[in-house]
Design a protein around this motif. Sequence first.
Motif, mmCIF file in Angstrom:
data_model
loop_
_atom_site.group_PDB
_atom_site.id
_atom_site.type_symbol
_atom_site.label_atom_id
_atom_site.label_comp_id
_atom_site.label_asym_id
_atom_site.label_seq_id
_atom_site.Cartn_x
_atom_site.Cartn_y
_atom_site.Cartn_z
ATOM 1 N N LEU A 168 0.820 -1.215 0.000
ATOM 2 C CA LEU A 168 0.000 0.000 0.000
ATOM 3 C C LEU A 168 0.857 1.271 0.000
ATOM 4 C CD1 LEU A 168 -2.779 -1.131 2.506
ATOM 5 C CD2 LEU A 168 -2.896 -1.074 0.020
ATOM 6 N N VAL A 169 1.743 1.355 0.997
ATOM 7 C CA VAL A 169 2.612 2.545 1.073
ATOM 8 C C VAL A 169 3.544 2.562 -0.141
ATOM 9 C CG1 VAL A 169 4.404 3.708 2.434
ATOM 10 C CG2 VAL A 169 2.498 2.578 3.595
ATOM 11 N N GLY A 170 4.036 1.376 -0.510
ATOM 12 C CA GLY A 170 4.934 1.274 -1.663
ATOM 13 C C GLY A 170 4.250 1.761 -2.928
ATOM 14 N N TYR A 171 3.024 1.333 -3.144
ATOM 15 C CA TYR A 171 2.308 1.731 -4.359
ATOM 16 C C TYR A 171 2.061 3.244 -4.356
ATOM 17 C CZ TYR A 171 -1.116 2.189 -8.026
ATOM 18 O OH TYR A 171 -1.763 2.591 -9.163
ATOM 19 N N VAL A 172 1.493 3.724 -3.260
ATOM 20 C CA VAL A 172 1.169 5.163 -3.192
ATOM 21 C C VAL A 172 2.458 5.990 -3.324
ATOM 22 C CG1 VAL A 172 0.254 6.984 -1.683
ATOM 23 C CG2 VAL A 172 -0.925 4.798 -1.851
ATOM 24 N N GLY A 173 3.514 5.566 -2.623
ATOM 25 C CA GLY A 173 4.766 6.332 -2.639
ATOM 26 C C GLY A 173 5.482 6.267 -3.973
ATOM 27 N N GLU A 174 5.631 5.058 -4.507
ATOM 28 C CA GLU A 174 6.447 4.875 -5.709
ATOM 29 C C GLU A 174 5.704 5.328 -6.967
ATOM 30 O OE1 GLU A 174 7.961 0.840 -5.796
ATOM 31 O OE2 GLU A 174 9.112 1.178 -7.626
ATOM 32 N N VAL A 175 4.408 5.025 -7.005
ATOM 33 C CA VAL A 175 3.660 5.308 -8.230
ATOM 34 C C VAL A 175 3.013 6.701 -8.202
ATOM 35 C CG1 VAL A 175 1.796 4.459 -9.734
ATOM 36 C CG2 VAL A 175 3.277 2.825 -8.527
ATOM 37 N N ILE A 176 2.537 7.148 -7.035
ATOM 38 C CA ILE A 176 1.846 8.447 -7.001
ATOM 39 C C ILE A 176 2.791 9.558 -6.485
ATOM 40 C CG2 ILE A 176 -0.194 9.733 -6.193
ATOM 41 C CD1 ILE A 176 -1.579 6.970 -5.857
ATOM 42 N N ASN A 177 3.092 9.520 -5.202
ATOM 43 C CA ASN A 177 3.964 10.557 -4.629
ATOM 44 C C ASN A 177 4.583 10.037 -3.330
ATOM 45 O OD1 ASN A 177 4.499 12.898 -2.710
ATOM 46 N ND2 ASN A 177 4.050 14.035 -4.584
ATOM 47 N N TRP A 178 5.901 10.201 -3.209
ATOM 48 C CA TRP A 178 6.608 9.692 -2.024
ATOM 49 C C TRP A 178 5.959 10.169 -0.738
ATOM 50 C CZ3 TRP A 178 9.415 6.019 -3.772
ATOM 51 C CH2 TRP A 178 10.138 6.147 -4.971
ATOM 52 N N HIS A 179 5.586 11.438 -0.710
ATOM 53 C CA HIS A 179 5.100 12.014 0.551
ATOM 54 C C HIS A 179 3.694 11.535 0.902
ATOM 55 C CE1 HIS A 179 8.683 14.345 0.967
ATOM 56 N NE2 HIS A 179 8.628 14.489 -0.349
ATOM 57 N N TYR A 180 2.892 11.208 -0.119
ATOM 58 C CA TYR A 180 1.586 10.602 0.181
ATOM 59 C C TYR A 180 1.833 9.233 0.825
ATOM 60 C CZ TYR A 180 -0.695 14.016 -2.916
ATOM 61 O OH TYR A 180 -1.153 15.161 -3.502
ATOM 62 N N GLY A 181 2.871 8.534 0.327
ATOM 63 C CA GLY A 181 3.231 7.232 0.891
ATOM 64 C C GLY A 181 3.607 7.364 2.364
ATOM 65 N N PHE A 182 4.493 8.331 2.653
ATOM 66 C CA PHE A 182 4.901 8.548 4.054
ATOM 67 C C PHE A 182 3.672 8.899 4.912
ATOM 68 C CE2 PHE A 182 9.207 9.909 2.152
ATOM 69 C CZ PHE A 182 9.782 8.664 2.415
ATOM 70 N N GLY A 183 2.787 9.715 4.345
ATOM 71 C CA GLY A 183 1.572 10.119 5.071
ATOM 72 C C GLY A 183 0.691 8.916 5.389
ATOM 73 N N LEU A 184 0.611 7.999 4.414
ATOM 74 C CA LEU A 184 -0.199 6.796 4.632
ATOM 75 C C LEU A 184 0.366 5.970 5.786
ATOM 76 C CD1 LEU A 184 -2.548 5.031 3.714
ATOM 77 C CD2 LEU A 184 -1.056 4.011 1.994
ATOM 78 N N ALA A 185 1.678 5.898 5.857
ATOM 79 C CA ALA A 185 2.318 5.189 6.984
ATOM 80 C C ALA A 185 1.897 5.851 8.296
ATOM 81 C CB ALA A 185 3.838 5.210 6.823
ATOM 82 N N GLY A 186 1.819 7.176 8.283
ATOM 83 C CA GLY A 186 1.408 7.935 9.474
ATOM 84 C C GLY A 186 -0.032 7.636 9.868
ATOM 85 N N ILE A 187 -0.902 7.479 8.855
ATOM 86 C CA ILE A 187 -2.311 7.151 9.157
ATOM 87 C C ILE A 187 -2.368 5.770 9.825
ATOM 88 C CG2 ILE A 187 -4.563 6.634 8.097
ATOM 89 C CD1 ILE A 187 -3.886 8.880 6.050
ATOM 90 N N GLY A 188 -1.565 4.832 9.300
ATOM 91 C CA GLY A 188 -1.507 3.494 9.894
ATOM 92 C C GLY A 188 -1.125 3.563 11.363
ATOM 93 N N MET A 189 -0.095 4.348 11.673
ATOM 94 C CA MET A 189 0.362 4.443 13.076
ATOM 95 C C MET A 189 -0.707 5.085 13.942
ATOM 96 S SD MET A 189 2.665 3.572 15.148
ATOM 97 C CE MET A 189 1.991 3.677 16.803
ATOM 98 N N THR A 190 -1.451 6.046 13.358
ATOM 99 C CA THR A 190 -2.525 6.687 14.125
ATOM 100 C C THR A 190 -3.584 5.642 14.505
ATOM 101 O OG1 THR A 190 -2.109 8.653 12.802
ATOM 102 C CG2 THR A 190 -4.137 8.645 14.107
ATOM 103 N N ILE A 191 -3.913 4.746 13.574
ATOM 104 C CA ILE A 191 -4.895 3.694 13.890
ATOM 105 C C ILE A 191 -4.359 2.826 15.052
ATOM 106 C CG2 ILE A 191 -6.144 1.668 13.007
ATOM 107 C CD1 ILE A 191 -5.978 2.929 10.206
ATOM 108 N N GLY A 192 -3.078 2.465 14.967
ATOM 109 C CA GLY A 192 -2.458 1.651 16.018
ATOM 110 C C GLY A 192 -2.557 2.333 17.381
ATOM 111 N N GLN A 193 -2.313 3.637 17.389
ATOM 112 C CA GLN A 193 -2.334 4.373 18.654
ATOM 113 C C GLN A 193 -3.756 4.436 19.216
ATOM 114 O OE1 GLN A 193 0.120 4.968 20.324
ATOM 115 N NE2 GLN A 193 0.014 6.835 21.534
ATOM 116 N N ILE A 194 -4.739 4.581 18.318
ATOM 117 C CA ILE A 194 -6.138 4.611 18.781
ATOM 118 C C ILE A 194 -6.500 3.257 19.412
ATOM 119 C CG2 ILE A 194 -8.548 4.724 17.976
ATOM 120 C CD1 ILE A 194 -7.560 6.862 15.925
#
Length: 453
Positions: A168-194
């Motif tokens: 997921l992060v690889g696809y978004v980052g590599e194919v769309i935009n690196w920073h969207y990929g990093f952001g997606l990783a951040g959303i994942g961690m937010t779910i974990g924290q919740i």
Amino acid sequence: MSNQVQEQTLWGHPKGLYILFFTELWERFSYYGMRAILILYLTAKTTESNAGLGWDKVSALELYGWYTFFVYVLSVPGGLLADRLLGQKKTVMLGGFLLVAGHLILAFDTITAFYSGLVLIVLGVGALKPNISTMVGGLYNKGDVKRDTAFTIFYIGINIGAFAAPILVGYVGEVINWHYGFGLAGIGMTIGQIVYIWGQKYLKEIGNFVPVIKDAHTNKKVKLTTVEKDRMIVLILSFVIVIVFWGAYEQAGGLMNLYARDKIDRVMFGFTVPTSFLQALHAFYVILFGVPVAYFWTRWRKKGKESSSLFKMGIGTIITGLGFLLLARAAIETTVSLDGKASIYWMFGAYLLHVIGELSISPVALSFITKLAPIKYASLMMGTYFMVSGIGNKIAGLVGEAAQNAGEYTIFMGVLIFCVSFGLLLIVFVKKLKKLTHGADDVETKIVMVEAE
Ligand code: GLN
């Protein structure tokens, strides 16, 4: 460790296990997602539409090596913080917040955001990773047969996160935009924290701060017994295996990631497999083979054969080494094929062997630590385990850098020979080392056998 949490069970395990399972799943999602694109982002040209930082491979591998090194080295202060001040539960909470901030900051495209993100992630993993693992052990009483199973379940959770992330992060980052990929990783961690915040009610009895008992007369820490000392010695020796293993295995995110991008024919059934997808392969294999490998070792012992944790680790190191034989074969193919590329199937095979090796080392080591470490040093020893795996990561980075001059074939053959020889040496000394555990490793395994019958 006594606790009332076990009364609230689900599928035979304390509910707290599932809270830790999902928290760690999402934490690993963010970690591996970001890691899968890190080196690709660093080396992508600044002129590309999805612009990277334009670094050369050696500098990128160097930063990658330091990053993965520090991520795990900080587990030692993370463990100390828990043992001495906050307890594991609060330290995990703190780590979670640092990680949410660190990953989300990487979504911003500035060099300051990039470095601050890395620092926050390093601090966050250091606080979270060793302590969440120790908390898993804390859910079970000493000698409880469910402890080993719990670590296998927990390890599979880790790998569900690690599997989904590069895709997921690889696809978004590599194919769309690196920073969207990093952001997606951040959303994942937010779910974990919740999940972790919500699940506090199932973790009431574990991970709390336990003050170190001091001698009433000397006001110092009560000394370790001879048995405890012996166990600490064997734990420390087992850390050498951990360095060798991760040093070989962790070529995956660095050297092998670049190798897959440049020298592997990634076209399958008319579809070009993005490089970062290959980063999901290890985790996929762990999910698939986690239970069969654990089952294999139980059967093996039932047959009365040698199957101590140290023996398993020796075998695991040899199997991991053999994975490099396939990679060496791929390196030969790149020199003879017309397009200078080797078949992707060599990679599939090599990663499979690496994972079979991993399953005989990594979850085994986590459980081994919670069995052998004296309670007052539990988090610190777990932290030290992750630190030495960090040293392995750094060595992997150095080996990757060396490959840029020595060539991949030489490096792959070197790793093969080293791992196989080291594994054999360990097996020769296994009986002597086992004596130092004073039976701590045997007790639970014997009970597991009784249950399995
Ligand atoms: N793959 C495992 C994890 O991410 C092991 C990490 C390690 O020990 N270095 O948890």
